[in-house]
Design a protein around this motif. Structure first.
Motif, mmCIF file in Angstrom:
data_model
loop_
_atom_site.group_PDB
_atom_site.id
_atom_site.type_symbol
_atom_site.label_atom_id
_atom_site.label_comp_id
_atom_site.label_asym_id
_atom_site.label_seq_id
_atom_site.Cartn_x
_atom_site.Cartn_y
_atom_site.Cartn_z
ATOM 1 N N GLY A 270 0.811 -1.214 0.000
ATOM 2 C CA GLY A 270 0.000 0.000 0.000
ATOM 3 C C GLY A 270 0.839 1.257 0.000
ATOM 4 O O GLY A 270 0.583 2.203 -0.762
ATOM 5 N N LEU A 271 1.876 1.296 0.843
ATOM 6 C CA LEU A 271 2.749 2.465 0.903
ATOM 7 C C LEU A 271 3.548 2.625 -0.385
ATOM 8 O O LEU A 271 3.711 3.746 -0.896
ATOM 9 C CB LEU A 271 3.692 2.333 2.106
ATOM 10 N N ALA A 272 4.048 1.518 -0.935
ATOM 11 C CA ALA A 272 4.798 1.589 -2.189
ATOM 12 C C ALA A 272 3.927 2.126 -3.316
ATOM 13 O O ALA A 272 4.354 2.977 -4.105
ATOM 14 C CB ALA A 272 5.339 0.207 -2.550
ATOM 15 N N LEU B 217 9.453 -1.843 8.581
ATOM 16 C CA LEU B 217 9.440 -0.773 9.590
ATOM 17 C C LEU B 217 10.538 0.257 9.304
ATOM 18 O O LEU B 217 10.290 1.470 9.387
ATOM 19 C CB LEU B 217 9.623 -1.364 10.981
ATOM 20 N N VAL B 218 11.725 -0.200 8.961
ATOM 21 C CA VAL B 218 12.827 0.719 8.655
ATOM 22 C C VAL B 218 12.487 1.577 7.443
ATOM 23 O O VAL B 218 12.696 2.811 7.435
ATOM 24 C CB VAL B 218 14.127 -0.070 8.416
ATOM 25 N N LEU B 219 11.937 0.954 6.405
ATOM 26 C CA LEU B 219 11.584 1.702 5.193
ATOM 27 C C LEU B 219 10.442 2.673 5.456
ATOM 28 O O LEU B 219 10.413 3.776 4.879
ATOM 29 C CB LEU B 219 11.214 0.728 4.077
ATOM 30 N N GLY C 177 8.741 8.333 6.082
ATOM 31 C CA GLY C 177 8.280 9.433 6.921
ATOM 32 C C GLY C 177 9.192 10.640 6.848
ATOM 33 O O GLY C 177 8.730 11.788 6.853
ATOM 34 N N VAL C 178 10.500 10.404 6.758
ATOM 35 C CA VAL C 178 11.459 11.501 6.635
ATOM 36 C C VAL C 178 11.303 12.212 5.294
ATOM 37 O O VAL C 178 11.409 13.445 5.191
ATOM 38 C CB VAL C 178 12.897 10.971 6.804
ATOM 39 N N GLY D 287 14.609 9.541 -4.666
ATOM 40 C CA GLY D 287 14.552 8.978 -3.320
ATOM 41 C C GLY D 287 13.242 8.266 -3.037
ATOM 42 O O GLY D 287 13.226 7.162 -2.482
ATOM 43 N N ALA D 288 12.136 8.902 -3.437
ATOM 44 C CA ALA D 288 10.822 8.292 -3.208
ATOM 45 C C ALA D 288 10.672 6.993 -3.982
ATOM 46 O O ALA D 288 10.163 5.991 -3.454
ATOM 47 C CB ALA D 288 9.721 9.275 -3.600
ATOM 48 N N LEU D 289 11.123 6.981 -5.240
ATOM 49 C CA LEU D 289 10.984 5.773 -6.043
ATOM 50 C C LEU D 289 11.922 4.658 -5.562
ATOM 51 O O LEU D 289 11.559 3.475 -5.620
ATOM 52 C CB LEU D 289 11.247 6.087 -7.513
#
Length: 341
Positions: A84-86, A211-213, A218-219, A247-249
């Motif tokens: 979902g986040l990706a 969780l790390v990703l 979030g940053v 960075g987002a991709l």
């Protein structure tokens, strides 16, 4: 009322709406997870479920809860959240509602890597998941290199990705046709997606990685709003457009690769979950948190439906999400064409 007060009130309304959506999806996860713990071939009472989760009571109940049902629920939630986040990152960054790892070929690349490791190298477990991760990364890099022309252009990225999706699908079909009968079931898992066998070290790895990703996203999340306004406006607001988009991709590809390396290509979650989240939040933003929660809820509900044969026959989660996502994709294509006209 001053302008600053009106803006503050609008932001407060948007925050409340996002909180309501995330809370609502979390409740869906809680209800579906509770149902998954109670219902099954060995029906358990709420007391048995609580005792089994705490490691008390009958050892058979403890095994069912801690070794079978809880890992499957956690896997569905974590993998669904990652997809979902990706999907939200892809669609927001490329400003295209069709930009999804399913359509761009990244999920297919992970599946192809896993199938090569399974059939050609005889790998299994973490090693097989690692090759699936490498497959997704390789396809993403190839798309990137072919789509880059003095910057990353969203239309070219999507078109190149669609081409790679067809290529990977063809190679997967060829591999399936050449596989032996005893290998077909394992190959099928890497073509439709399933969370039934994710547990132990593999589950811990995909959970920690996700969780790390999520923290990294979030940053980076503050750049998504300006990017949605267009490159010129984003630059005027002080955003380094190419760096923010890359960075987002990269984070989106890592999320897809990680989730697919564990569960296979669960169809359409990355496409449908962000669309549902954006519609519910309705603030014009990327709805990253809402998309994460929606992906988790959608995947868990689909797994419960498929696991217990609520559609008439038991099926992997990827089959159920495909049945939901395919009509949505057709509707999206039809409405997008209508809007363009």
């Amino acid at each position: 009322m001053t302008t600053s007060t009106a803006v503050a009130d609008l932001r407060a309304v948007r925050r409340r709406r996002r909180l309501v959506v995330v809370t609502g999806m979390s409740l869906v996860v809680l209800v579906a997870g509770t149902g998954a713990l109670l219902v099954g071939a060995a029906g358990l009472t709420p007391g048995q479920v609580i005792a089994g989760a705490l490691g008390l009571g009958d050892q058979g109940d403890v095994f069912i809860i801690q070794k079978l049902r809880l890992p499957r629920i956690e896997a569905a939630v974590v993998v669904g959240a990652a997809f979902g986040l990706a999907g939200a990152l892809f669609q927001s960054t490329l400003r295209n509602p069709l930009a999804s790892p399913d359509i761009l070929g990244i999920s297919s690349g992970a599946s192809l890597g896993a199938v090569i490791g399974l059939l050609a190298l005889g790998l299994s477990g973490i090693a097989l998941s690692g090759l699936a991760f490498a497959g997704a990364g390789t396809i993403a890099l190839a798309i990137w290199l072919l789509a880059w022309r003095k910057g990353l252009h969203s239309i070219r990225f999507v078109l190149v990705g669609v081409g790679f999706a067809y290529l990977c699908s063809s190679l997967l079909a060829w591999a399936m046709a050449r596989s032996q009968e005893h290998e077909a079931a394992a190959v099928l898992t890497w073509t439709v997606g399933s969370v039934s066998d994710i547990r132990g070290e593999q589950l811990a790895l995909v959970t920690t990685g996700t969780l790390v990703l999520c923290v990294a996203v979030g940053v980076l999340a503050r750049t998504q709003g300006p990017l949605a306004l267009g490159d010129d406006n984003a630059r005027a607001l002080g955003v380094h457009v190419d760096g923010a988009r890359v960075g987002a991709l990269l984070l989106a590809v890592a999320l897809v690769a990680l989730a697919t390396s564990a569960a296979g290509p669960i169809a359409f979650v990355a496409l449908v979950a962000p669309a549902i989240a954006r519609r519910l939040v309705n603030d014009g933003g990327a709805a990253l948190a809402a998309s994460t929660a929606t992906g988790a809820a959608l995947t868990l509900v689909a797994d419960v439906v498929g696991q217990h044969g609520l559609l008439g026959v038991a099926a992997p989660v990827g089959i159920v999400t495909g049945l939901v996502g395919a009509p949505y994709l057709l509707w999206l294509l039809a409405t997008t064409e209508k809007r363009s006209r």
